[in-house]
Design an enzyme around this catalytic site. Structure first.
Site, PDB file in Angstrom:
ATOM      1  N   ILE A 150     -12.531  -4.973  -3.552  1.00 54.13           N
ATOM      2  CA  ILE A 150     -11.650  -4.800  -2.400  1.00 54.13           C
ATOM      3  C   ILE A 150     -11.852  -5.974  -1.447  1.00 54.13           C
ATOM      4  CG2 ILE A 150     -10.955  -3.279  -0.511  1.00 54.13           C
ATOM      5  CD1 ILE A 150     -10.660  -2.087  -3.322  1.00 54.13           C
ATOM      6  N   GLY A 155      -2.911   1.739  -1.201  1.00 55.30           N
ATOM      7  CA  GLY A 155      -3.599   0.456  -1.315  1.00 55.30           C
ATOM      8  C   GLY A 155      -5.009   0.677  -1.832  1.00 55.30           C
ATOM      9  N   GLU A 156      -5.917  -0.207  -1.428  1.00 55.15           N
ATOM     10  CA  GLU A 156      -7.327  -0.120  -1.831  1.00 55.15           C
ATOM     11  C   GLU A 156      -7.532  -0.328  -3.335  1.00 55.15           C
ATOM     12  OE1 GLU A 156      -9.050   3.623  -0.650  1.00 55.15           O
ATOM     13  OE2 GLU A 156      -8.409   3.424   1.428  1.00 55.15           O
ATOM     14  N   GLY A 157      -6.476  -0.652  -4.078  1.00 51.76           N
ATOM     15  CA  GLY A 157      -6.603  -0.725  -5.527  1.00 51.76           C
ATOM     16  C   GLY A 157      -6.542   0.638  -6.191  1.00 51.76           C
TER      17      GLY A 157
END
Length: 334
Positions: free
Chosen positions: A69, A301-303
């Protein structure tokens, strides 16, 4: 140091490794003899063969995934483009470190190593509607942060991001790289007035930096953010190390799009993990020629969407590499 300028980074992109054709052929041959009807595992079969090509073996694995991240802050937030203040970026980085976020749980669930890199959060990029977001030294430093974050021993890589205002930055990048309007979306949940401010900021930014629109790396410098440039660098490093990549949502795909524009085929080692709820993500995936593995309405988000897709890839390679062939199982082939 791998590169010291954008010109040196651009030169690296002209010498990207290709997948292992022999491993692909061997994986295809193995797939054709596994104890199942031809094509019965659908897209999982293609995913496993894709993995084989980058890992150089007809029996690929996904036992050592890495998630990184990257966090950054953006001067364009002064334009009122987000529903949250920029301080949230710092607070969320602390939450990542404490193990309290969604991506922490997903990393644990799929056995992934999770690293977090905060990039000068106390020094936001410049407001790209007024000037270039970054100097060359700043964008190169961010690219190097991403480049150096990749573990060459990983067998699968996911980049994620945290940065209040970065859907606006991603929209500006997409508009600059592919043209057109309507790239801005709701992001963190802005109202109609906030969306109008985002659209205006994107238009102003693209217009201000019109002189660099044919130069993808300069577009990244002028309109990007540090965490986005870091993801661009990480995805490029993964390619150099032949590590397959699962792309996350709109922001990560905008970072990847810089590479796609800078070097044809630069994303051949990438697969789209999911289709997010951010309005322009499908449009950007279409521009990149990618079809997502999942579509769950995510917009965190955040992967996180790509992290979920790790499980799909793990399932694909587990079946491909672990199943018996008809001959091994003593089962009559059709």
């Amino acid at each position: 140091m791998a590169f010291q300028s954008l010109a040196e980074f651009a030169a690296l992109l002209q010498a990207l490794p290709a997948p292992d054709a022999a491993a692909i052929a061997a994986a295809e041959a193995r797939n054709g003899t596994l104890t199942k009807p031809p094509g019965a595992l659908g897209r999982l079969e293609a995913v496993a063969i894709w993995m084989a090509g980058w890992q150089g073996t007809d029996r690929p694995s996904a036992k050592a995934p890495q998630i990184v991240i990257f966090a950054g802050n953006h001067g364009v937030t002064a334009r009122g483009v987000s529903a949250f203040p920029a301080e949230v970026t710092v607070q969320m980085v602390a939450n990542f470190s404490a193990g309290g976020t969604a991506i922490n749980q997903l990393a644990k669930a799929f056995g992934a190593r999770l690293d977090v890199h905060a990039l000068d959060l106390d020094r936001p990029t410049a407001d790209f509607t007024q000037t270039a977001a970054m100097t060359e030294a700043e964008v190169v430093a961010a690219l190097l942060t991403g480049w150096n974050a990749v573990d060459p021993a990983a067998d699968l890589f996911v980049a994620g991001e945290m940065g209040i205002g970065n859907t606006t930055v991603a929209a500006a990048l997409a508009a600059a790289l592919y043209g057109g309007t309507g790239w801005a979306g709701r992001g963190t949940g802005v109202d109609d007035a906030g969306l109008a401010r985002k659209e205006a900021a994107v238009a102003e930014g693209v217009a201000r930096h019109a002189a660099v629109l044919g130069e993808p790396l300069q577009v990244l410098r002028c309109l990007g953010g540090r965490e986005i440039a870091a993801m661009t660098g990480a995805i490029a490093r993964a390619r150099m190390e032949r590590v397959p990549v699962i792309l996350d949502g709109f922001i990560v795909c905008a970072a990847a799009a810089v590479l796609a524009k800078a070097a044809p085929g630069a994303l051949d080692h990438c697969i789209a993990g999911h289709l997010s709820a951010e309005g322009a993500h499908r449009r950007l995936l279409d521009a990149l020629g990618l079809e997502p593995l999942l579509s769950l309405g995510l917009r965190l988000g955040e992967g996180s969407g790509a992290a979920l897709a790790i499980g799909v890839v793990q399932g694909a390679v587990a079946c491909h590499s672990g199943m018996m062939t008809f001959a091994e199982a003593g089962v009559a082939a059709g």
